[in-house]
Scaffold this motif. Structure first.
Motif, PDB file in Angstrom:
ATOM      1  N   LEU A   1       0.825  -1.212   0.000  1.00  0.00           N
ATOM      2  CA  LEU A   1       0.000   0.000   0.000  1.00  0.00           C
ATOM      3  C   LEU A   1       0.857   1.259   0.000  1.00  0.00           C
ATOM      4  O   LEU A   1       0.487   2.270  -0.599  1.00  0.00           O
ATOM      5  N   LEU A   2       2.001   1.203   0.668  1.00  0.00           N
ATOM      6  CA  LEU A   2       2.889   2.355   0.696  1.00  0.00           C
ATOM      7  C   LEU A   2       3.416   2.659  -0.708  1.00  0.00           C
ATOM      8  O   LEU A   2       3.440   3.829  -1.128  1.00  0.00           O
ATOM      9  N   TRP A   3       3.818   1.619  -1.429  1.00  0.00           N
ATOM     10  CA  TRP A   3       4.280   1.835  -2.804  1.00  0.00           C
ATOM     11  C   TRP A   3       3.134   2.328  -3.685  1.00  0.00           C
ATOM     12  O   TRP A   3       3.330   3.191  -4.547  1.00  0.00           O
ATOM     13  N   ALA A   4       1.918   1.795  -3.426  1.00  0.00           N
ATOM     14  CA  ALA A   4       0.751   2.253  -4.184  1.00  0.00           C
ATOM     15  C   ALA A   4       0.477   3.720  -3.890  1.00  0.00           C
ATOM     16  O   ALA A   4       0.087   4.492  -4.783  1.00  0.00           O
ATOM     17  N   ALA A   5       0.720   4.132  -2.657  1.00  0.00           N
ATOM     18  CA  ALA A   5       0.525   5.531  -2.286  1.00  0.00           C
ATOM     19  C   ALA A   5       1.501   6.438  -3.030  1.00  0.00           C
ATOM     20  O   ALA A   5       1.217   7.624  -3.249  1.00  0.00           O
ATOM     21  N   HIS A   6       2.656   5.870  -3.404  1.00  0.00           N
ATOM     22  CA  HIS A   6       3.632   6.633  -4.185  1.00  0.00           C
ATOM     23  C   HIS A   6       3.348   6.569  -5.687  1.00  0.00           C
ATOM     24  O   HIS A   6       4.175   7.018  -6.489  1.00  0.00           O
ATOM     25  N   GLY A   7       2.201   6.002  -6.058  1.00  0.00           N
ATOM     26  CA  GLY A   7       1.780   5.999  -7.451  1.00  0.00           C
ATOM     27  C   GLY A   7       2.274   4.825  -8.281  1.00  0.00           C
ATOM     28  O   GLY A   7       2.128   4.839  -9.504  1.00  0.00           O
ATOM     29  N   LYS A   8       2.855   3.821  -7.633  1.00  0.00           N
ATOM     30  CA  LYS A   8       3.368   2.677  -8.371  1.00  0.00           C
ATOM     31  C   LYS A   8       2.231   1.736  -8.770  1.00  0.00           C
ATOM     32  O   LYS A   8       1.303   1.512  -7.997  1.00  0.00           O
ATOM     33  N   THR A   9       2.326   1.169  -9.970  1.00  0.00           N
ATOM     34  CA  THR A   9       1.357   0.184 -10.418  1.00  0.00           C
ATOM     35  C   THR A   9       1.672  -1.172  -9.800  1.00  0.00           C
ATOM     36  O   THR A   9       2.751  -1.371  -9.216  1.00  0.00           O
ATOM     37  N   ALA A  10       0.730  -2.108  -9.928  1.00  0.00           N
ATOM     38  CA  ALA A  10       0.952  -3.457  -9.393  1.00  0.00           C
ATOM     39  C   ALA A  10       2.197  -4.079 -10.021  1.00  0.00           C
ATOM     40  O   ALA A  10       2.977  -4.749  -9.338  1.00  0.00           O
ATOM     41  N   TRP A  11       2.380  -3.884 -11.341  1.00  0.00           N
ATOM     42  CA  TRP A  11       3.545  -4.459 -12.018  1.00  0.00           C
ATOM     43  C   TRP A  11       4.836  -3.821 -11.484  1.00  0.00           C
ATOM     44  O   TRP A  11       5.808  -4.535 -11.193  1.00  0.00           O
ATOM     45  N   GLU A  12       4.846  -2.491 -11.324  1.00  0.00           N
ATOM     46  CA  GLU A  12       6.042  -1.806 -10.806  1.00  0.00           C
ATOM     47  C   GLU A  12       6.364  -2.268  -9.377  1.00  0.00           C
ATOM     48  O   GLU A  12       7.531  -2.467  -9.024  1.00  0.00           O
ATOM     49  N   ILE A  13       5.328  -2.449  -8.575  1.00  0.00           N
ATOM     50  CA  ILE A  13       5.549  -2.916  -7.201  1.00  0.00           C
ATOM     51  C   ILE A  13       6.130  -4.327  -7.205  1.00  0.00           C
ATOM     52  O   ILE A  13       7.025  -4.648  -6.417  1.00  0.00           O
ATOM     53  N   SER A  14       5.665  -5.157  -8.137  1.00  0.00           N
ATOM     54  CA  SER A  14       6.175  -6.535  -8.209  1.00  0.00           C
ATOM     55  C   SER A  14       7.667  -6.546  -8.547  1.00  0.00           C
ATOM     56  O   SER A  14       8.430  -7.363  -8.024  1.00  0.00           O
ATOM     57  N   ILE A  15       8.103  -5.629  -9.409  1.00  0.00           N
ATOM     58  CA  ILE A  15       9.518  -5.536  -9.770  1.00  0.00           C
ATOM     59  C   ILE A  15      10.336  -5.057  -8.566  1.00  0.00           C
ATOM     60  O   ILE A  15      11.411  -5.591  -8.265  1.00  0.00           O
ATOM     61  N   ILE A  16       9.809  -4.042  -7.878  1.00  0.00           N
ATOM     62  CA  ILE A  16      10.523  -3.479  -6.724  1.00  0.00           C
ATOM     63  C   ILE A  16      10.695  -4.519  -5.624  1.00  0.00           C
ATOM     64  O   ILE A  16      11.768  -4.627  -5.015  1.00  0.00           O
ATOM     65  N   LEU A  17       9.637  -5.293  -5.376  1.00  0.00           N
ATOM     66  CA  LEU A  17       9.651  -6.236  -4.254  1.00  0.00           C
ATOM     67  C   LEU A  17      10.077  -7.651  -4.657  1.00  0.00           C
ATOM     68  O   LEU A  17      10.152  -8.534  -3.802  1.00  0.00           O
ATOM     69  N   HIS A  18      10.317  -7.839  -5.953  1.00  0.00           N
ATOM     70  CA  HIS A  18      10.757  -9.153  -6.458  1.00  0.00           C
ATOM     71  C   HIS A  18       9.730 -10.248  -6.160  1.00  0.00           C
ATOM     72  O   HIS A  18      10.065 -11.344  -5.691  1.00  0.00           O
ATOM     73  N   ILE A  19       8.463  -9.905  -6.391  1.00  0.00           N
ATOM     74  CA  ILE A  19       7.387 -10.891  -6.245  1.00  0.00           C
ATOM     75  C   ILE A  19       6.510 -10.823  -7.481  1.00  0.00           C
ATOM     76  O   ILE A  19       6.622  -9.886  -8.292  1.00  0.00           O
ATOM     77  N   ALA A  20       5.649 -11.817  -7.651  1.00  0.00           N
ATOM     78  CA  ALA A  20       4.785 -11.859  -8.831  1.00  0.00           C
ATOM     79  C   ALA A  20       3.740 -10.740  -8.790  1.00  0.00           C
ATOM     80  O   ALA A  20       3.290 -10.349  -7.706  1.00  0.00           O
ATOM     81  N   GLU A  21       3.353 -10.282  -9.981  1.00  0.00           N
ATOM     82  CA  GLU A  21       2.346  -9.220 -10.056  1.00  0.00           C
ATOM     83  C   GLU A  21       1.022  -9.688  -9.454  1.00  0.00           C
ATOM     84  O   GLU A  21       0.327  -8.920  -8.789  1.00  0.00           O
TER      85      GLU A  21
END
Length: 242
Positions: free
Chosen positions: A188-208
């Motif tokens: 949710l914190l990354w989403a609050a920074h405007g990141k998409t689900a795909w971008e968050i998956s790359i940042i956290l190294h988990i599946a979208e």
């Protein structure tokens, strides 16, 4: 005071201290009132130190004043001129009411408070100031002819401090169960920074799909209709901070 009477006060104080942390609110108040009554104190109050814009009713933690005196004190806003809590804000040492400094001629409002108190049987009093990081308080007790022997006052101080601390702990809000998991908060914190689900998956190294799953779960827990609402609620509740 005889040595035997002094020993009795010591035993009473230690018995109260030993029992305080096991007592619920009503039981604690009953025992506290019984102990101070043994010393001739017929009334008491535990309240926060005076602060701008706050009346006695807002600051009171436990009230054992005569009803008429409490109502008069609140109605006349005596807390603004009462020399006892004012002195309590400036010292860490317990003191008798008569030791609270004020000039009777120059400060007639303060003298009016002290005079009115006697009309309710509060002739002599004893005040225990407490100071802690987030503020302070006074435990103020009084009666017609209370025992103000140093040994009795020492026992009253110990009993009063432990009673106040126990009541404070009972009034403190219980910590709530964590609403979201650490992973849900992170996403949710990354989403609050405007990141998409795909971008968050790359940042956290988990599946979208894992990101989307956590967003859905967080939204359910927060009763939010979508991820935007979930982010807003998480921020409002302090679960995440930008």
């Amino acid at each position: 005071m005889s040595a035997d009477e002094g020993n009795q006060w010591g035993r009473r104080a230690l018995e109260f201290v030993d029992a305080a942390d096991r007592l619920d609110g009503p039981s604690l108040i009953r025992q506290f009132e019984t102990h101070i009554a043994s010393g001739g104190f017929s009334a008491y109050i535990m309240a926060g130190l005076p602060s701008p814009g706050a009346g006695l009713a807002d600051l009171t933690l436990a009230n054992g004043w005569p009803r008429g005196w409490f109502e008069l004190y609140v109605r006349e806003n005596y807390i603004a001129v009462d020399p006892v809590p004012r002195h309590g804000a400036t010292t860490v040492q317990p003191f008798e009411w008569s030791e609270a400094p004020y000039d009777r001629k120059q400060n007639r409002a303060a003298h009016k408070v002290m005079t009115h108190a006697t009309e309710f049987g509060l002739v002599r009093g004893y005040c225990i100031p407490l100071h802690y990081d987030e503020g302070g308080a006074v435990i103020s007790m009084a009666g017609d002819q209370p025992d103000l022997d140093p040994v009795a006052k020492g026992a009253m101080q110990l009993i009063g401090v432990y009673a106040h601390n126990r009541i404070r702990s009972l009034h403190r809000p219980k910590p709530q169960r964590r609403l979201l998991t650490s992973r849900e908060c992170e996403i949710l914190l990354w989403a609050a920074h405007g990141k998409t689900a795909w971008e968050i998956s790359i940042i956290l190294h988990i599946a979208e799909r894992t990101v989307k799953f956590h967003l859905i779960e967080a939204s359910k827990k927060l009763n939010a209709v979508n991820r935007t609402a979930a982010v807003a609620k998480a921020l409002a509740l302090g679960l995440i901070k930008l």
